[in-house]
Design an enzyme around this catalytic site. Structure first.
Site, mmCIF file in Angstrom:
data_model
loop_
_atom_site.group_PDB
_atom_site.id
_atom_site.type_symbol
_atom_site.label_atom_id
_atom_site.label_comp_id
_atom_site.label_asym_id
_atom_site.label_seq_id
_atom_site.Cartn_x
_atom_site.Cartn_y
_atom_site.Cartn_z
ATOM 1 N N CYS A 1 0.965 -10.685 -50.268
ATOM 2 C CA CYS A 1 1.669 -9.792 -51.196
ATOM 3 C C CYS A 1 3.161 -9.776 -50.887
ATOM 4 C CB CYS A 1 1.072 -8.400 -51.069
ATOM 5 S SG CYS A 1 1.875 -7.202 -52.135
ATOM 6 N N CYS B 1 0.046 -11.801 -54.751
ATOM 7 C CA CYS B 1 0.382 -10.486 -55.298
ATOM 8 C C CYS B 1 1.889 -10.308 -55.172
ATOM 9 C CB CYS B 1 -0.351 -9.399 -54.506
ATOM 10 S SG CYS B 1 0.088 -7.721 -55.035
ATOM 11 N N CYS C 1 11.550 6.320 -49.676
ATOM 12 C CA CYS C 1 11.726 4.889 -49.399
ATOM 13 C C CYS C 1 12.912 4.554 -48.492
ATOM 14 C CB CYS C 1 11.855 4.115 -50.712
ATOM 15 S SG CYS C 1 11.870 2.327 -50.395
ATOM 16 N N CYS D 1 -2.815 -3.804 -59.423
ATOM 17 C CA CYS D 1 -2.921 -3.109 -58.146
ATOM 18 C C CYS D 1 -2.043 -1.875 -58.284
ATOM 19 C CB CYS D 1 -2.427 -4.006 -57.010
ATOM 20 S SG CYS D 1 -2.334 -3.147 -55.426
ATOM 21 N N ARG E 1 -7.680 0.423 -51.179
ATOM 22 C CA ARG E 1 -7.005 -0.030 -49.954
ATOM 23 C C ARG E 1 -6.466 1.139 -49.133
ATOM 24 N NH1 ARG E 1 -3.367 -3.363 -51.873
ATOM 25 N NH2 ARG E 1 -5.007 -4.914 -52.066
ATOM 26 N N CYS F 1 13.929 6.745 -54.839
ATOM 27 C CA CYS F 1 12.602 7.200 -54.392
ATOM 28 C C CYS F 1 12.742 7.904 -53.033
ATOM 29 C CB CYS F 1 11.653 6.007 -54.278
ATOM 30 S SG CYS F 1 11.703 4.944 -55.738
ATOM 31 N N CYS G 1 18.295 -1.137 -52.516
ATOM 32 C CA CYS G 1 17.729 -0.849 -53.846
ATOM 33 C C CYS G 1 18.495 0.297 -54.519
ATOM 34 C CB CYS G 1 16.248 -0.488 -53.708
ATOM 35 S SG CYS G 1 15.466 -0.190 -55.304
HETATM 36 N N1 SAM Z 1 10.683 -1.755 -55.604
HETATM 37 C C1 SAM Z 1 9.395 -1.941 -56.140
HETATM 38 C C2 SAM Z 1 8.748 -0.668 -56.621
HETATM 39 O O1 SAM Z 1 9.137 0.399 -56.142
HETATM 40 O O2 SAM Z 1 7.861 -0.748 -57.453
HETATM 41 C C3 SAM Z 1 8.439 -2.635 -55.186
HETATM 42 C C4 SAM Z 1 8.538 -2.336 -53.710
HETATM 43 S S1 SAM Z 1 8.162 -0.630 -53.243
HETATM 44 C C5 SAM Z 1 8.662 -0.591 -51.557
HETATM 45 C C6 SAM Z 1 6.380 -0.635 -53.241
HETATM 46 C C7 SAM Z 1 5.670 0.650 -52.934
HETATM 47 O O3 SAM Z 1 5.761 0.950 -51.545
HETATM 48 C C8 SAM Z 1 6.174 1.923 -53.580
HETATM 49 O O4 SAM Z 1 5.732 2.065 -54.888
HETATM 50 C C9 SAM Z 1 5.548 2.984 -52.702
HETATM 51 O O5 SAM Z 1 4.290 3.367 -53.218
HETATM 52 C C10 SAM Z 1 5.366 2.283 -51.366
HETATM 53 N N2 SAM Z 1 6.196 2.886 -50.310
HETATM 54 C C11 SAM Z 1 7.526 2.761 -50.169
HETATM 55 N N3 SAM Z 1 7.972 3.469 -49.121
HETATM 56 C C12 SAM Z 1 6.892 4.063 -48.565
HETATM 57 C C13 SAM Z 1 6.704 4.948 -47.470
HETATM 58 N N4 SAM Z 1 7.726 5.363 -46.731
HETATM 59 N N5 SAM Z 1 5.450 5.365 -47.178
HETATM 60 C C14 SAM Z 1 4.409 4.944 -47.943
HETATM 61 N N6 SAM Z 1 4.529 4.125 -48.997
HETATM 62 C C15 SAM Z 1 5.753 3.688 -49.327
HETATM 63 C C1 DTB Z 2 1.630 -0.356 -51.428
HETATM 64 O O1 DTB Z 2 0.966 0.436 -52.115
HETATM 65 N N1 DTB Z 2 1.990 -0.151 -50.161
HETATM 66 C C2 DTB Z 2 2.794 -1.250 -49.658
HETATM 67 C C3 DTB Z 2 2.731 -2.256 -50.834
HETATM 68 N N2 DTB Z 2 2.078 -1.526 -51.855
HETATM 69 C C4 DTB Z 2 3.929 -2.931 -51.276
HETATM 70 C C5 DTB Z 2 4.146 -0.849 -49.208
HETATM 71 C C6 DTB Z 2 4.150 0.159 -48.093
HETATM 72 C C7 DTB Z 2 5.547 0.362 -47.638
HETATM 73 C C8 DTB Z 2 5.651 1.271 -46.467
HETATM 74 C C9 DTB Z 2 7.060 1.470 -46.031
HETATM 75 C C10 DTB Z 2 7.752 0.214 -45.561
HETATM 76 O O2 DTB Z 2 7.193 -0.536 -44.707
HETATM 77 O O3 DTB Z 2 8.893 -0.027 -45.970
HETATM 78 FE FE1 SF4 Z 3 13.507 0.735 -54.592
HETATM 79 FE FE2 SF4 Z 3 12.041 1.659 -52.600
HETATM 80 FE FE3 SF4 Z 3 11.932 2.864 -54.942
HETATM 81 FE FE4 SF4 Z 3 10.880 0.377 -54.669
HETATM 82 S S1 SF4 Z 3 10.168 2.250 -53.686
HETATM 83 S S2 SF4 Z 3 12.165 1.129 -56.351
HETATM 84 S S3 SF4 Z 3 12.302 -0.475 -53.142
HETATM 85 S S4 SF4 Z 3 13.742 2.731 -53.614
#
Ligand code: SAM
Ligand code: DTB
Ligand code: SF4
Length: 337
Positions: A117, A148, A80, A208, A284, A77, A73
């Site tokens: 989802c 979702c 992430c 959501c 959730r 973030c 990506c």
């Molecule tokens: N890329 C899209 C976005 O960021 O909207 C969708 C996928 S992103 C992985 C979805 C959500 O996962 C993020 O908004 C964040 O709240 C959650 N997330 C990602 N990494 C995480 C982590 N290490 N711990 C907890 N939540 C995480």
């Molecule tokens: C949300 O609020 N939590 C989920 C879902 N929406 C997409 C994602 C959690 C991701 C946790 C880190 C991972 O497994 O990569």
């Molecule tokens: Fe990309 Fe992860 Fe940020 Fe979603 S949360 S926009 S997958 S870097």
């Protein structure tokens, strides 16, 4: 602050300008901060009262996650593992096809999930990528599950196309308070998130939207996140509260040295504040559950959480397996719904 949910602004999904904060805020940051600061017993008592007025006391909704496009990506973030710029060991994968996703949806349904989802590591989909996700949504819907997606920022027409394919929910998190956002993400701004939420609402898809705690934010910033969510008009139907999963190679893992930045009871307080301020929402208990004891999870349910991610994977990290959750539900007298 009026804690009577019946006195709060109605959550009827009728207003045209829906994902913007209401003109008259239902809750100020001070209001939510005051909730978070209550004696723990008083806070949980109030959360239970609100919970029982609006929901089955022991019912929990089960959603299964699948990463349909993993890693690479372009966003930054700080939490992430899927951001291309961090070295987290996540292998990049291209967008999955209909057969593989439909099979996973069937398995999730057989295990007891009611919602499937699909998450993609995009800043936002391109038009041709969106067209392929539309096919995935159709396929999952035809398996008899709620659908979702979480795909990042949506452009003109995307939300409508997803709705037409049968998308029930779109997940798009505000993640944290506006004041702390710049320390977590620099490749987009808070308003970008609000804009996508407005597109989702306007297309008639349920929202959501939640956030992540344990990123080093202050209690007041947690109050700021909950107030933002609760002041969306209407507030989201589904509110995921994630505890940061610290993944080696992400900036937050470096910043926090792999130590949890949050007492688990503070996480429970955040769930309770979400329940009290968004009485009808499904709250959730999301990422981070594998690191919580059964006792902490039980407190989260007592605080008003009534939905979980179900299945042994989130997107790239682990989640309790189905057997562990079934044992937990039996121990607590919870029933899947
Ligand atoms: N890329 C899209 C976005 O960021 O909207 C969708 C996928 S992103 C992985 C979805 C959500 O996962 C993020 O908004 C964040 O709240 C959650 N997330 C990602 N990494 C995480 C982590 N290490 N711990 C907890 N939540 C995480
Ligand atoms: C949300 O609020 N939590 C989920 C879902 N929406 C997409 C994602 C959690 C991701 C946790 C880190 C991972 O497994 O990569
Ligand atoms: Fe990309 Fe992860 Fe940020 Fe979603 S949360 S926009 S997958 S870097």
């Amino acid at each position: 602050m009026n804690l009577d949910p019946h006195a709060a602004t109605s959550n009827a999904h009728a207003s045209a300008d829906r994902a913007k904060p209401a003109t008259k805020q239902r809750f100020t940051i001070d209001d939510v901060d005051a909730l978070l600061t209550l004696p723990f017993g008083d806070l949980l008592y109030e959360a239970q009262r609100v919970h029982r007025a609006h929901h089955a006391p022991n019912g929990v909704q089960l959603s299964t996650l699948m990463s349909i496009k993993t890693g690479g990506c372009p966003e930054d973030c700080a939490y992430c593992p899927q951001a291309a710029r961090y070295h987290t060991g996540v292998a990049n994968e291209t967008l999955k096809g209909v057969a593989e996703v439909a099979a996973a949806a069937r398995a999730a349904k057989a295990a007891g999930a009611t919602r499937f989802c699909m998450g993609a590591a995009w800043r936002g989909p391109r038009d041709r990528e969106l067209a392929r996700v539309v096919d995935l949504v159709r396929a999952v819907k035809s398996e008899g599950l709620e659908t979702c997606c979480t795909l990042g920022m949506l452009k003109e027409g995307h939300a409508e196309a997803l709705k037409e394919a049968g998308l029930d929910y779109y997940n798009h998190n505000l993640d944290t308070a506006p004041e702390f956002y710049g320390e977590i993400v620099s490749t987009r701004v808070y308003q970008d998130r609000l804009d996508t939420l407005a597109r989702v609402r306007d297309a008639g898809i349920a929202v959501c939207c939640g956030g992540i705690v344990g990123m080093g934010e202050s209690r007041r910033q947690r109050a700021g996140l909950v107030a933002q969510l609760a002041n969306l008009d209407p507030y989201p139907e589904s509110v995921p509260i994630n505890h940061l999963v610290q993944v080696e190679g992400t900036p937050l893992h470096d910043r926090l040295h792999g130590q949890s930045a949050l007492d688990p009871l503070e996480f429970v307080r955040t769930i309770a504040a979400a329940r009290i301020t968004m009485p009808k929402a499904m709250v959730r208990l999301s990422a981070g559950r594998r690191e919580f004891s059964d006792a902490v999870q039980a407190l989260c349910f007592l605080a008003g959480a009534n939905s979980i991610f179900y299945g042994d994977r989130l997107l790239t990290t682990g989640n309790p397996d189905v057997e562990a959750d079934q044992a937990l539900f039996a121990k607590l007298g919870l029933a899947a719904m």
